[in-house]
Design a protein around this motif. Structure first.
Motif, PDB file in Angstrom:
ATOM      1  N   GLU A 152       0.818  -1.197   0.000  1.00  0.00           N
ATOM      2  CA  GLU A 152       0.000   0.000   0.000  1.00  0.00           C
ATOM      3  C   GLU A 152       0.861   1.260   0.000  1.00  0.00           C
ATOM      4  O   GLU A 152       2.056   1.218   0.313  1.00  0.00           O
ATOM      5  CB  GLU A 152      -0.926   0.012   1.213  1.00  0.00           C
ATOM      6  CG  GLU A 152      -0.209   0.055   2.553  1.00  0.00           C
ATOM      7  CD  GLU A 152      -1.187   0.076   3.710  1.00  0.00           C
ATOM      8  OE1 GLU A 152      -1.698   1.170   4.022  1.00  0.00           O
ATOM      9  OE2 GLU A 152      -1.460  -0.990   4.284  1.00  0.00           O
ATOM     10  N   ARG A 153       0.249   2.346  -0.369  1.00  0.00           N
ATOM     11  CA  ARG A 153       0.941   3.645  -0.306  1.00  0.00           C
ATOM     12  C   ARG A 153       1.238   3.967   1.153  1.00  0.00           C
ATOM     13  O   ARG A 153       0.372   3.846   2.017  1.00  0.00           O
ATOM     14  CB  ARG A 153       0.067   4.729  -0.926  1.00  0.00           C
ATOM     15  CG  ARG A 153      -0.245   4.515  -2.384  1.00  0.00           C
ATOM     16  CD  ARG A 153      -1.371   5.424  -2.824  1.00  0.00           C
ATOM     17  NE  ARG A 153      -1.000   6.819  -2.725  1.00  0.00           N
ATOM     18  CZ  ARG A 153      -1.871   7.811  -2.620  1.00  0.00           C
ATOM     19  NH1 ARG A 153      -3.165   7.544  -2.572  1.00  0.00           N
ATOM     20  NH2 ARG A 153      -1.461   9.060  -2.553  1.00  0.00           N
ATOM     21  N   SER A 154       2.461   4.397   1.413  1.00  0.00           N
ATOM     22  CA  SER A 154       2.877   4.609   2.802  1.00  0.00           C
ATOM     23  C   SER A 154       4.093   5.507   2.841  1.00  0.00           C
ATOM     24  O   SER A 154       4.692   5.842   1.806  1.00  0.00           O
ATOM     25  CB  SER A 154       3.205   3.269   3.476  1.00  0.00           C
ATOM     26  OG  SER A 154       4.280   2.624   2.799  1.00  0.00           O
ATOM     27  N   VAL A 234       1.920   8.606  -0.847  1.00  0.00           N
ATOM     28  CA  VAL A 234       1.251   8.579   0.454  1.00  0.00           C
ATOM     29  C   VAL A 234       0.304   9.769   0.538  1.00  0.00           C
ATOM     30  O   VAL A 234       0.615  10.853   0.057  1.00  0.00           O
ATOM     31  CB  VAL A 234       2.276   8.621   1.616  1.00  0.00           C
ATOM     32  CG1 VAL A 234       3.029   9.938   1.631  1.00  0.00           C
ATOM     33  CG2 VAL A 234       1.602   8.363   2.958  1.00  0.00           C
ATOM     34  N   ASN A 241       0.925   9.642  12.870  1.00  0.00           N
ATOM     35  CA  ASN A 241       1.059   8.269  12.378  1.00  0.00           C
ATOM     36  C   ASN A 241       2.539   7.902  12.416  1.00  0.00           C
ATOM     37  O   ASN A 241       3.335   8.424  11.646  1.00  0.00           O
ATOM     38  CB  ASN A 241       0.516   8.139  10.959  1.00  0.00           C
ATOM     39  CG  ASN A 241       0.655   6.724  10.424  1.00  0.00           C
ATOM     40  OD1 ASN A 241       0.868   5.778  11.182  1.00  0.00           O
ATOM     41  ND2 ASN A 241       0.559   6.566   9.115  1.00  0.00           N
ATOM     42  N   ASP A 243       3.537   4.744  11.977  1.00  0.00           N
ATOM     43  CA  ASP A 243       3.690   3.514  11.206  1.00  0.00           C
ATOM     44  C   ASP A 243       4.118   3.866   9.782  1.00  0.00           C
ATOM     45  O   ASP A 243       3.334   4.422   9.004  1.00  0.00           O
ATOM     46  CB  ASP A 243       2.374   2.741  11.201  1.00  0.00           C
ATOM     47  CG  ASP A 243       2.532   1.338  10.630  1.00  0.00           C
ATOM     48  OD1 ASP A 243       3.606   1.039  10.074  1.00  0.00           O
ATOM     49  OD2 ASP A 243       1.574   0.544  10.747  1.00  0.00           O
ATOM     50  N   HIS A 246       2.003   1.603   6.940  1.00  0.00           N
ATOM     51  CA  HIS A 246       0.554   1.605   6.771  1.00  0.00           C
ATOM     52  C   HIS A 246      -0.010   3.007   7.020  1.00  0.00           C
ATOM     53  O   HIS A 246       0.463   3.720   7.907  1.00  0.00           O
ATOM     54  CB  HIS A 246      -0.130   0.620   7.731  1.00  0.00           C
ATOM     55  CG  HIS A 246       0.342  -0.784   7.583  1.00  0.00           C
ATOM     56  ND1 HIS A 246       1.391  -1.300   8.321  1.00  0.00           N
ATOM     57  CD2 HIS A 246      -0.086  -1.788   6.778  1.00  0.00           C
ATOM     58  CE1 HIS A 246       1.596  -2.560   7.989  1.00  0.00           C
ATOM     59  NE2 HIS A 246       0.718  -2.887   7.055  1.00  0.00           N
TER      60      HIS A 246
END
Length: 304
Positions: A152-154, A234, A241, A243, A246
Motif C-alpha cells: 500500500e501507499r505509505s 502517500v 502516524n 507507522d 501503513h
C-alpha cells in the motif's frame, strides 16, 4: 650601452601590461561582486518573506506539540507536530538506506572499479540518476512497490523514492572526497603490510570523513523538501502516524500543499499554517546544514 637604451622601453611596456592587468582584475572583481549581489537579492527576499509571514505561527508553543487532528481548514489552532515527525521519520529511513549504499558505491568506483567496465557503467548510471526528476522516481516506486508488489501507499514508499534521489548525491560527494586523498597515504599503508580493505577502513575513510558527512547531510536536506513523492506515494494525514508501512502520514511539504488546497491566500488561517510549515521546513534544513559544518570540523584530520 644597448641595455641602457632599451631599459626605459621595457619599463614602459611592463607598466602598460601591469595597467591592463589591474584594469582587467578590477573589472572581473566588479562583475563577480555584482553577480553575487544579484544572487543574494532573491535569496534574502525569500528568507525575509518566510520569516516575516511565518514567525508568528512558529512562535506558538502548540505549533511544536500538537497536530491538526480534528481541526478544520478555517479554524485556528493545532500545530505541525505530526508533519515534523513524519518528515523526520521519512528522512531517517531514507538516510538509513542511502548512506551505506552510496558510500559503498563510491568506494568501489574510486578504489576498485576505476577503469573497469562495471565501474564505467556504474558511473554512467549515477550520472543519469543525478538528473532524474523526483516525480519520475516516485512513479517508478509506485509502479514497482504499489502496482507490482501490491504494497500500500505509505511513508516507507516515499522513503524508497527519496533513496533514488539521495544515493547519487552521496556517491558524487563521497567519490570526490576519496579522490583528493593523496595516494602517498595508501602506498605508505601498503608498505607497512596492511591489506587494501584495511587501508580503506583505517586510512582513507577517516581522512575523508568530514567531507563525506557534509555531503550526506546536504543530500538529506535536499530530499526532505521534495513534494512529488508525497503526492503520489502517500496521502496527507492531519493526525499522528508513526507507522511507516501503513496509512497516510503527515509531512511538512504535504502540509503546505494541503493548506494551499484548503484556501491559502484567500483565508488567513490556512495562509498562516502554510507560512509556518514553510519556515519550519527551512529551520530543519538549516539545522542539518549547521550540523554538516560542525561535523566537518569535528571529523576533520587533526594537524599536529
Amino acid at each position: 650601452m644597448t641595455a641602457l637604451l632599451d631599459r626605459p622601453v621595457k619599463e614602459r611596456t611592463f607598466a602598460a601590461v601591469s595597467l591592463r592587468r589591474r584594469v582587467a582584475d578590477n573589472i572581473a572583481t566588479v562583475l563577480v561582486t555584482l553577480a553575487m549581489g544579484a544572487a543574494l537579492v532573491p535569496l534574502v527576499w525569500v528568507m525575509y518573506s518566510v520569516i516575516d509571514f511565518g514567525w508568528a505561527t512558529v512562535a506558538s508553543s502548540t505549533w511544536w506539540s500538537h497536530s491538526q487532528a480534528g481541526m478544520t481548514a478555517f479554524v485556528a489552532g493545532g500545530g505541525a507536530y505530526h508533519a515534523i515527525v513524519g518528515t523526520l521519520l521519512q528522512g531517517a529511513v531514507c538516510a538509513a538506506l542511502s548512506i551505506p549504499l552510496g558510500v559503498f558505491v563510491a568506494i568501489y568506483l574510486v578504489e576498485y572499479g576505476a577503469g573497469t567496465r562495471l565501474g564505467k557503467v556504474a558511473t554512467f548510471m549515477v550520472d543519469i540518476l543525478t538528473g532524474v526528476p523526483s516525480i519520475v522516481a516516485a512513479l517508478f516506486i509506485y509502479a514497482l512497490w504499489v502496482a507490482t508488489l501490491g504494497f500500500e501507499r505509505s511513508g516507507f514508499a516515499v522513503s524508497l523514492s527519496l533513496v533514488l534521489l539521495m544515493v547519487p548525491v552521496i556517491v558524487r560527494a563521497t567519490e570526490e572526497m576519496l579522490r583528493i586523498i593523496p595516494m602517498d597515504l595508501r602506498e605508505a599503508s601498503y608498505a607497512l603490510g596492511a591489506p587494501k580493505w584495511k587501508t580503506i577502513v583505517t586510512i582513507v575513510i577517516p581522512t575523508a570523513l568530514s567531507g563525506i558527512i557534509t555531503g550526506i547531510l546536504l543530500a538529506l536536506a535536499r530530499v526532505m523538501g521534495e513534494t512529488a513523492p508525497l503526492l503520489i506515494l502517500v496521502g496527507y494525514s492531519q493526525a499522528m502516524n508513526f507507522d511507516m508501512l501503513h496509512g497516510f502520514m503527515g509531512s511538512l511539504p504535504g502540509m503546505m500543499y494541503d493548506q494551499t488546497s484548503a484556501g491559502a491566500g484567500t483565508s488567513a488561517v490556512p495562509t498562516d499554517r502554510l507560512w509556518g510549515a514553510a519556515l519550519t521546513l527551512i529551520l530543519l534544513i538549516a539545522i542539518l546544514n549547521i550540523a554538516a559544518r560542525f561535523g566537518a570540523r569535528m571529523f576533520a584530520p587533526k594537524k599536529f
